[in-house]
Design a protein around this motif. Structure first.
Motif, PDB file in Angstrom:
ATOM      1  N   ARG A 152      35.029  42.807  37.499  1.00 37.33           N
ATOM      2  CA  ARG A 152      36.203  42.040  37.059  1.00 37.33           C
ATOM      3  C   ARG A 152      36.028  41.516  35.637  1.00 37.33           C
ATOM      4  N   PHE A 194      29.975  31.258  46.856  1.00 41.62           N
ATOM      5  CA  PHE A 194      30.534  31.532  45.529  1.00 41.62           C
ATOM      6  C   PHE A 194      29.773  30.796  44.429  1.00 41.62           C
ATOM      7  N   THR A 253      39.360  31.413  49.363  1.00 40.69           N
ATOM      8  CA  THR A 253      38.855  31.498  50.745  1.00 40.69           C
ATOM      9  C   THR A 253      38.663  30.085  51.274  1.00 40.69           C
ATOM     10  N   TYR A 309      27.138  41.149  51.769  1.00 38.38           N
ATOM     11  CA  TYR A 309      28.313  40.469  51.209  1.00 38.38           C
ATOM     12  C   TYR A 309      27.987  39.954  49.800  1.00 38.38           C
ATOM     13  N   TYR A 331      38.955  32.972  43.383  1.00 33.34           N
ATOM     14  CA  TYR A 331      38.687  33.426  44.744  1.00 33.34           C
ATOM     15  C   TYR A 331      39.293  32.429  45.705  1.00 33.34           C
ATOM     16  N   GLN A 384      32.959  28.886  52.400  1.00 36.71           N
ATOM     17  CA  GLN A 384      32.277  29.861  51.541  1.00 36.71           C
ATOM     18  C   GLN A 384      31.951  29.302  50.156  1.00 36.71           C
ATOM     19  N   ASN A 393      39.168  41.210  57.419  1.00 39.23           N
ATOM     20  CA  ASN A 393      38.129  42.190  57.711  1.00 39.23           C
ATOM     21  C   ASN A 393      38.665  43.286  58.611  1.00 39.23           C
ATOM     22  N   ASP A 437      29.750  41.048  46.238  1.00 39.58           N
ATOM     23  CA  ASP A 437      30.397  40.068  45.368  1.00 39.58           C
ATOM     24  C   ASP A 437      29.816  40.061  43.958  1.00 39.58           C
ATOM     25  N   HIS A 469      42.882  33.552  57.081  1.00 41.39           N
ATOM     26  CA  HIS A 469      43.396  34.577  56.170  1.00 41.39           C
ATOM     27  C   HIS A 469      44.856  34.312  55.835  1.00 41.39           C
ATOM     28  N   SER A 479      42.204  39.029  51.907  1.00 43.12           N
ATOM     29  CA  SER A 479      40.895  39.596  52.222  1.00 43.12           C
ATOM     30  C   SER A 479      40.419  39.486  53.674  1.00 43.12           C
TER      31      SER A 479
END
Ligand code: ARG
Length: 661
Positions: free
Chosen positions: A396, A417, A409, A385, A407, A413, A203, A389, A212, A201
């Protein structure tokens, strides 16, 4: 006990009714491991001949997923021992609620093969209730109540109340034979389950950075784990492709390449393009105004703007793909833009349920227990964002019908979440007891100076540069070892890529993801210690044993059917047990998503193999002529089984072992 295929519930009959007060603890022959049991609830069953009813979710997780055992699957010895000891404890102390159940493999042979340490903890629990019983006495009573079983040879009580377990050699040897005949098979899932893994994910229009890279490596490995276990896995790339930066990018594109609709503009360096447009955006009021208009037009999906947006996305996409090709990553792009229409519906749903508050023109949602709200609509009407989400999680759950959503990340973050998950529960989209939704966070990547990973000049490191440096360094290493003199040019390049990318992945995966980790080429390419370089060499060496002894594939295959895997030598026994711990490791990493446990295990397997190989002749050669005089087939089979498990482990880690190195 019978496991019904009922959609709604799992019917359980308990002949001896040793149900504990909080329900669901004792399950006849299938005792469920303790941590899971805390989440359970059961109720008396209205069906004749069946005493208790358990939620199907629970039935799925325990019997259908983890307990189902066909003869051709690898047995989870630890779990089986937990069942046995759980039963023994419940028979010995039926009144005890949630008795502590710990069974662990033993490193030192003198303490037996496995150990059950429940007696000490149980003594504590009983003491708290005013019952004074010594742990040793408890251990004795547990041992007396061990039910008949297939794998325990004998037990002994040691020290204050440890129960040492000695396994039956014949049983272990049979498990190894079955592994060789059937291959390394996971327990079968009766009901196919679906996992969504949101990873990588990056950008659009921005550089894909080391964070990433971590997400890509860790997420891919999680996907591979679930794929191996037989889940349906949806690998999603939630790229940032819908932000306000597109307004200025598109406005700048219109000026620089006015005929972009007919001729593809040559934007090789999107970073530079981004910087130019940002500069104009900051300095030129007129440009800024146009940029904002562009965002509105893009989000209302005007064709020319979509075309411009696509052109820009394609440049990034090509860059990302280069990284994915190196690392052998399959992933489906479903960026934030994918959810645009769903976002509108989601906002409406929150508003209709009265969950939205106004705050200085923004629309925000507070979820219970969370101090930070989600901003679902900005004061200028744009989505965020958070909005994407929320739409994504709903999609999903309801459209993808995921049973597990992960998820991947950085831990930065985590709060985002947490709030998104809380809001999704608040509005009633899912029950965490039924659907597992998890943020698998990870720490930051540091340079060898323990500071944020940067180039010498202080810029962020481009991932392709990093991967290329890995390739260069791995070739240097191979040449240093003189591999260029023995391998064909083709094999050399294969080895170069396997080492470079294998090492980068393994270095990441072998550290507990929660911690920050120091990126060091020197360390990861070292072929001593817990590194991919070491494991890859160990693996090729094991694979070459049969080849160097001129043993044909067919001979080995016949041996698998006809030769018993005797485990007389102490080192054979140790290796055999180590090989069979694979399912136990998989179980653990499925529960906690901490992949370093698998790396630690593979390293232990490789070193245990070395110990075995150093003291047990597999192939005897004539000292003078070098000719093979004797082959110990049963030991060759242990080599094969080790290699089979290592290969599966590499597979899950996304590491590609080569035959020759
Ligand atoms: N694009 C985001 C970033 O670079 C990561 C997205 C993660 N996935 C998600 N569903 N939010 O930080």
């Amino acid at each position: 006990m019978q496991a019904g295929d009922s959609e709604l519930a799992l019917l359980v009959s308990l002949p001896d009714r040793t149900q504990t007060q909080n329900g669901g603890v004792f399950l006849g022959r299938y005792l469920y491991p303790f941590p899971m049991r805390r989440r359970l609830q059961s109720c008396a069953s209205p069906f004749p001949g069946c005493d208790w009813l358990f939620p199907s979710e629970w039935g799925d997780r325990s019997l259908q997923e983890e307990m189902s055992q066909n003869d051709n699957e690898m047995l989870n010895i630890n779990q089986r021992l937990q069942q046995i000891f759980g039963e023994a404890i419940n028979t010995a102390y039926p009144g005890l609620e949630n008795p502590p159940l710990t069974v662990t493999p033993n490193q030192q042979a003198k303490f037996g093969d496995y150990q059950c340490n429940s007696a000490m903890a149980m003594a504590q629990v009983m003491k708290a209730k005013g019952q004074k019983i010594s742990p040793r006495e408890i251990a004795e009573k547990i041992v007396q109540n061990i039910p008949n079983n297939e794998l325990i040879e004998r037990t002994e009580i040691a020290g204050p109340g440890f129960i040492n377990v000695h396994l039956k050699r014949m049983f272990v040897s049979k498990l190894l034979s079955s592994l060789l005949v059937n291959g390394v098979k996971p327990p079968s899932l009766k009901k196919k389950k679906k996992v969504v893994v949101d990873f990588s994910s990056p950008n659009i229009a921005k550089e894909m950075h080391v964070g990433h890279l971590r997400s890509t490596i860790i997420g891919d490995s999680m996907c591979r784990l679930f794929e191996f276990l037989g889940y349906e896995v949806l690998r999603l790339n939630h790229v940032g492709d819908w932000g306000t930066q597109f307004g200025m990018l598109i406005a700048h594109l219109q000026d620089k390449f006015p005929n972009y609709l007919s001729v593809s503009p040559p934007i090789g360096d999107l970073q530079a393009f981004y910087k130019e447009s940002k500069k104009r955006f900051d300095e030129d009021e007129e440009f800024k105004r146009r940029a904002y208009q562009c965002v509105v037009k893009l989000q209302s999906k005007e064709p020319d703007f979509i075309k411009a947006w696509n052109l820009i996305c394609d440049v990034s996409r090509n860059e990302f793909q280069k990284v994915y090709n190196c690392l052998d990553i399959r992933i489906e792009e479903r960026g934030e833009s994918y959810y645009q229409d769903m976002m509108t519906a989601v906002i409406k749903e929150f508003e209709e349920k009265g969950l939205v508050q106004l705050d200085e023109g923004r629309k925000i949602v507070f979820a219970p227990g969370q101090s930070i709200p989600l901003t679902i609509v900005k004061s200028d009407g744009g989505y965020t964002y958070d909005t994407s989400d929320l739409a994504a999680i709903k999609n999903r759950i309801f459209d993808e019908k995921a049973d597990i959503i992960i998820y991947v990340t950085d831990s930065g973050q985590a709060v985002h979440f947490q709030v998104v998950f809380a809001a999704a529960q608040l509005i009633g989209w899912y029950d965490p007891k039924v659907i597992r939704v998890e943020h698998a966070g990870f720490g930051v990547v540091l340079g060898e100076d323990k500071k944020k990973f940067k180039t010498r000049s202080g810029d962020t490191v481009r991932l392709m540069d990093l991967l290329e440096e890995g390739l260069k360094r791995s070739m240097d290493k191979l040449k240093e070892k003189g591999r260029d003199k023995v391998l064909t040019p083709e094999d050399l390049v294969k080895a170069q890529r396997a080492v470079a990318f294998g090492c980068i992945k393994y270095a990441d995966l072998s550290h507990n993801r929660i911690n920050d980790y120091v990126f060091s080429f020197d360390k990861m390419l070292d072929d001593r210690g817990n590194t991919a370089a070491y494991l890859l060499y160990a693996f090729t060496r094991i694979r070459s044993i049969a080849r160097l002894a001129n043993i044909q594939e067919a001979t080995l295959r016949t041996a698998v059917e006809t030769t018993e895997v005797l485990l007389d030598h102490e080192k054979e026994w140790k290796l055999g047990k180590c090989i069979l711990r694979f399912p136990e490791i998989l179980q653990k990493i499925t529960d906690d998503l901490l992949l370093h446990t698998l790396c630690d295990y593979l390293y232990e397997l490789a070193t245990t193999f070395t110990e075995f190989y150093d003291s047990c002749y597999c192939v005897e050669k004539d000292r003078q002529t070098g000719e093979v005089v004797k082959i110990n087939m049963c030991r060759m089979l242990l080599c094969e089984a080790t290699a089979a498990v290592m290969a599966k482990g590499f597979d899950i880690l996304g590491i590609n072992p080569v035959e020759r190195m």
